[in-house]
Design a protein around this motif. Sequence first.
Motif, short mmCIF file in Angstrom:
data_model
loop_
_atom_site.label_atom_id
_atom_site.label_comp_id
_atom_site.label_asym_id
_atom_site.label_seq_id
_atom_site.Cartn_x
_atom_site.Cartn_y
_atom_site.Cartn_z
N ARG A 115 0.82 -1.21 0.00
CA ARG A 115 0.00 0.00 0.00
C ARG A 115 0.85 1.26 0.00
N SER A 116 1.86 1.28 0.89
CA SER A 116 2.64 2.52 0.96
C SER A 116 3.35 2.75 -0.38
N GLU A 119 0.65 4.02 -2.84
CA GLU A 119 0.25 5.40 -2.56
C GLU A 119 1.31 6.37 -3.04
N SER A 120 2.58 5.96 -2.94
CA SER A 120 3.62 6.88 -3.40
C SER A 120 3.70 6.88 -4.93
N PRO A 123 -1.81 7.03 -6.24
CA PRO A 123 -2.93 6.65 -5.39
C PRO A 123 -4.23 6.52 -6.18
N ASN A 124 -4.37 7.27 -7.26
CA ASN A 124 -5.62 7.19 -8.01
C ASN A 124 -5.69 5.91 -8.82
N CYS A 127 -6.15 2.90 -6.65
CA CYS A 127 -7.14 3.10 -5.59
C CYS A 127 -7.76 1.80 -5.07
N ILE A 130 -5.42 -0.33 -3.14
CA ILE A 130 -5.16 0.25 -1.83
C ILE A 130 -6.30 -0.12 -0.87
N HIS A 134 -6.25 -2.47 2.70
CA HIS A 134 -6.82 -2.17 4.02
C HIS A 134 -7.72 -3.30 4.50
N LYS A 148 -11.61 6.68 2.86
CA LYS A 148 -11.05 6.97 1.54
C LYS A 148 -12.14 7.08 0.48
#
Lengths: 620, 620
Positions: A115-116, A119-120, A123-124, A127, A130, A134, A148
Motif C-alpha cells: 500500500r505505501s 500510494e507513493s 494513489p488514483n 485506488c 489500496i 486495508h 477513503k
Amino acid sequence: QMPRGNLETVHHRALVLAQLRVWLDNLKFRQAFECMRKLRINLNLIYDHNPKVFLDNTKMLITQLNTINHINLFLTELKEEDTTSSMYPRPEGSPIGLQLVSGQKKVDVVCDALRSMMESMDPNKFCLSILTSHVKKTVPELEIALQKVHELRENPPQVPGAVTAEEALKYLLFLVNVNDLYEHSLGTYDFDLVLMVAEKSQKDPKEYLPFLNMLKSLEPNYQRYTIDKHLKRYRKALLHLSQCGPEHFPEALQLVKEQKLYSEALKLYVADAAQYKALSCAYGEHLVEQQQAEQAGLLLWRCGETARALQAFASSSSWRNAICVAQQIPLPSDQLALLARDLAEKLTEQRRYSEAALLLDQYAKDCEEAILALITGAVWEEALRLIYMHNRQDITETNLKPALLEAASTQSFFLETQAATFTRHRTRLAVVREQKEKARLDMLDEDGPDLPDAELYSEASSVMTGSKYSHSNSRISSRSSKNRRKAERKKLSLKEGNPLEDKALMHALGEIITTVDKMREEVHSLLKALVLFQFDKQAEKLQLSYDQALQMMEAAVPEVWPDNLCNNQATLTGPNSTANSIMASFQQQQQQRPVASQPDVEFPMAPKMRNGVKWKLTLF
Amino acid sequence: QMPRGNLETVHHRALVLAQLRVWLDNLKFRQAFECMRKLRINLNLIYDHNPKVFLDNTKMLITQLNTINHINLFLTELKEEDTTSSMYPRPEGSPIGLQLVSGQKKVDVVCDALRSMMESMDPNKFCLSILTSHVKKTVPELEIALQKVHELRENPPQVPGAVTAEEALKYLLFLVNVNDLYEHSLGTYDFDLVLMVAEKSQKDPKEYLPFLNMLKSLEPNYQRYTIDKHLKRYRKALLHLSQCGPEHFPEALQLVKEQKLYSEALKLYVADAAQYKALSCAYGEHLVEQQQAEQAGLLLWRCGETARALQAFASSSSWRNAICVAQQIPLPSDQLALLARDLAEKLTEQRRYSEAALLLDQYAKDCEEAILALITGAVWEEALRLIYMHNRQDITETNLKPALLEAASTQSFFLETQAATFTRHRTRLAVVREQKEKARLDMLDEDGPDLPDAELYSEASSVMTGSKYSHSNSRISSRSSKNRRKAERKKLSLKEGNPLEDKALMHALGEIITTVDKMREEVHSLLKALVLFQFDKQAEKLQLSYDQALQMMEAAVPEVWPDNLCNNQATLTGPNSTANSIMASFQQQQQQRPVASQPDVEFPMAPKMRNGVKWKLTLF
C-alpha cells in the motif's frame, strides 16, 4: 485443487517450482505470476520464496503486475501460512526466509508494504488495490477504507480514468459483508458515509433512515455514545457518555455495572465528585462478589464510605484497615472492643494468634484473652511479654508452664512418629528399587547374550508392571501442565506394587523432611522457654529427638535422591573418551539409576534443608 | 611375612587355604590352628571364614585348642580387619560372612563370646585367657581385669594348678604398659589393688607410697575426686567433689570453669541453692564469651540474677526477654523508656522495624518515632494503624504519603534495572552457548569423518578454553564439600571468556529471579497503600512493571534452564528402542545440551517462583 486425471501436470510441478524460483530470484515477477496463475500455484510463494527480496522490490513487483486486478488477486490470496514450509518446501541448502519481528503478521507486513508503495506511485490508479490492502489486513481497516471512499466523493480526483466513489464503494461491498460495512460506517460517526453505504447496500431506507435521523437529533457526545453502544464498543460508549454531563450519570453507572467497566470509569471522573463515590460503591460491591473484599474496602474508604469499608475490611480479615476505619468513624469504645473480638476470633481460626492477641490486648482491652491466644499459638516470648506488661504472672503458673510441658511432649511424640514413618518409607524404597533392578536383570537374562545392548532396557520393569496405568498417558499429555501435575500427584500412590511407588515414596520422604525442617524456629523458641522455666530435662530430650531426626534425614538424602538421577551426566563424555568408554559409562549410569522409569512423571526433587537456621541450644 | 626364596611355599598357599576351609567347615579347629601357626597364616581366618559357625561352636574351639597359650595366641592376634576380604579372598560362590549389628566390633564380639564360654567351662583353668579377652577389647577393660586379679588374691581358688594373683598380675604386666595398669588400678579406688600393681611394677615406693598415704587420709568422696582429677577424669571428679559438701564448692566451681563442665554441674546442684546460682553466673559469663548471650540471659534470669540477665538479653537483642526482666526488677519508667529506645535502635539497625516500633510505642511511649520507624521499614498498614490509634493523621501527610510515592518510584526503578540486567545476561548466555556449540562442531570438522562418534566430543570447547583453570581442579577435589562449593562460586565469574561463564550467567539469572520473586509481599502491600491514598497511576505503573518482570523471567526459565540439562534422560531408552535409536537420541541430547561441560561445577538449579503468592490487585 490440482487438475485431476493428468499425471503429467502433477509431475512437472517440481520443474515448475525450480523455474519459478529462478524467475523470483531474478525479479521476473510478471513471468512468475502468470505461470503461477495458470498452474494454480499458491501466490503466497512470491513473498515466501524470499521475503527480504520481496520487500526490497515492491515497486518492481507493482510495475510488473501492472493491473489492479493482478495486484488484487495477489492481495486477496495472501495467507498467514508460509508456503515454503508447507506446500512448496525449499530445496536443501537454500537460505532460510526472513524472520518477522515477533507479533508481526506476514499478511499485514505485505499489505502495508504494497500500500505505501502504491500510494507513493499513484494513489488514483491503484485506488482499488489500496482499498484491498486495508480490507485484507488481519484486523480489517474498514473505517480507513470507508474514509477513503468518502474522500473520493467529497473531492473527486481530477484525473482521467480515476475511480469514482461509486465504483470504489461497489468494490468494497464486493469484498466485505454489507452489514459489516454499514456498522463500520456508523463507527466513523460520519452520516454522509453511512448514507452512502446504506444506499448501495440494498437496505430498506424505511429501516435505517429513522434510526439515522434519531441519531442526528442527539447531542454530539450522546450521539457518539448511542452509536458506540449500538456497535457494542462499550469503552468508547462510556467515554462519550461521561462527557454528556451529570444528568446522564445514572445511565453511565448502569453501563459500567452491565459491562464491568469499573476501573475505566474511575479514570473518567474526578476523585472528589459524587459520581466517583457512586462508582466506587458499585465497584466495591462488585469486588466483594469477586472475593476481593479488601480491595473493595480500600476503594470505599478512600471515597469516604467508611461504614461499608469497615464491613468489607472485616469480612476479609484485613483487621488493621478495619480498626483504622473504625477509629476514623469513630466507633464508640464498646463497639470497637466488640469489633476487635470478632476480628480476633477470625484470626484465631486462621492460626494468626499474634495478630489476634494484639487486637484483644490493645482494642478489646482484654489482656488475659490475649495472653491465652499467644499461649495457644505457641508464641511463648510474646505471651511472657504481655504477662509482665500487665503484671499477670499468675498466668505463668496456671497456663504458660503447663502449655510448655504439653508442647514439649507433643513435639517429641510428633518427631518420633515422623522419624518412624521416614524409616519405614526409606526401607520400603530400597526394597522397591531392588525389585525393579531385579526385574530388569531378569529381562536381560531372558533375552540372552545375542542382544549386546540389552542392558539399555532399564525401562523393562516399569513397562511390565505399568500396563494398567499406561493407557492414561495419552490423555494426560493433552492436559494443561497444571492439571498434569495434579494428575501426576494422584498417580503417586504409596500403595505397594504401584509402578510409581518409588516416586511416591521419594515424594513422601521429601514431604516429611520439609515438615520436620520447618520446625526449626518453633523448636528453638520452645527450647528457650523450657529452659527459662527450669524444664531442662524436657528441653534436653526434645533437643536430642530433633537433632537425631534432622541428622537421620540429612544422612538419608544422598541415598533417597542419588546424584546420578540427575546431575552426573556430564562425566559421560570427554576428550579422552572412546566410543566404547562412553557406551560403558552410559550403561553403568543406566544401572546406577535404579528408578529411571515412567518418563511421564518427573523425579521428586531432594528437599532443601535450612541448615543455616540455628535452633540448637548450646546449654546441654 | 612370607618365607622368602622358596617359591613352592608361596605357591601352595591356595591349596593350604582350600584345606583350611575344609577343616574349618568340619569344625577341625585343632588341625586348622596348627597348620596356620606353622605356615604363618593369619589366625583371624578361623573366625572370618564363617563367623556364624565360629560363634555357635566356641566350646568346641576352646576344647580343641586346649592350652591357655593357644587361646591367648588366637586372642592376641585378633584384628578388626576381615581377612576373607583382604588377604584370603573367598572362592567365588561361597556364602558371605555374618553381618555384624552396626556399631559392633568383631574383636569385641569374639572376646566376649570366648570369655563367657571359658568362664562357664572353667574360670580357674582359663584365668589368663579370660584376662587376655578383657585386655584385648577395643576399649581395654583394665579395671575388670585388675578386679579379677584382686579377687584371686583375696580368695585364692582352692583348686590344684590354679593361677595365683602373682602370676596373673605378671601376665597382665606382660600384656599392658605398667603405667597404664597403675593408673587404672588407681581408678578402681581400691588401694590394695594399687599396692599390688605398684609392687610388681618396679616403681619406686618412695614415689608412690606418700601419694597413696595422702589419698588414704582423705574423706572418701574427696579421695575419689582427687584420684579422678589425677587421672583427668573430670566429670567423675566433679561428681565426687559435689558430694563433699558446701565447703568444697569453690574448688568445684574452679573445676567447672577450668574444664567447662557447666551443664554437667547444673545437674548436680539443686535449682534454688546458692551454688546453683553461682554456677549459673559462671555459665552465663562463659556463654556470653561464646556469643550466646541470650541463653546466658535465660540462665541468669531463672536463678534470679536479673541485672546481669538484663544485660545479657539487651546485648543479644533479645528484646522481649530484656523488657520482661526490666519490668520484673522493676526498672523505673524513665529507665525502661531509655532501655526501650536503646533496644529499638539496635533493632532498626537490623532492619527489624516492626519490633522497634513496638518498643518505641509501648515502652518508650513515643508514638511518633514508632510510626516513623514503620514508615522507614515500609510496614505501611501497621504505620497507618498507629497513626489512627494515636490520632496522628498529620503524619500521613508529612511522612506517609511522600514515603509511599518514593517507594513506588524506587521499586519501579529497581525492577527496571533488574529486568535490564536479566535481559543482558540472558542474551549473553545465548551467545556463549552458541560459541561453545560452534567450537564443538569445529573440533568435529578437524577430526574429519573417519571418526563416526566424534559428535560425542561435546566437551572439546571447554577443554580448549579451560586450560588456565583446569590445573586447579585436583586441588579443589581434595577440599571439603563446603569449601569446594565456595571455591566453585568464586570460579563463577561473569567475566567474558571465563570457561564457566555460562554457569556464572545461569547463577546470576537465578539470583535475579529469586530477588524479584521475593518482592511479592512488599509490592502487594505497597500497591494497596498507594490505592488507598489515590495514587492509582503510580500503583498501576508499579503493578505493570512487576507483572512484566515476573512474566518475562518465568518465560525465560525453560530457555535458561533447559529440561535436558537434567531430567530428560528417561526418554533415552525404552522397550521399543534399538541400539541405533538409543545412540541417536543420546547424541541428540548431547547436542541439545549445549553447556554440558566442566563436570566439576554443578549446574545452577532453576529457581522456584512462588506463583502461589498472590500480589496483584484486580483494580486495574
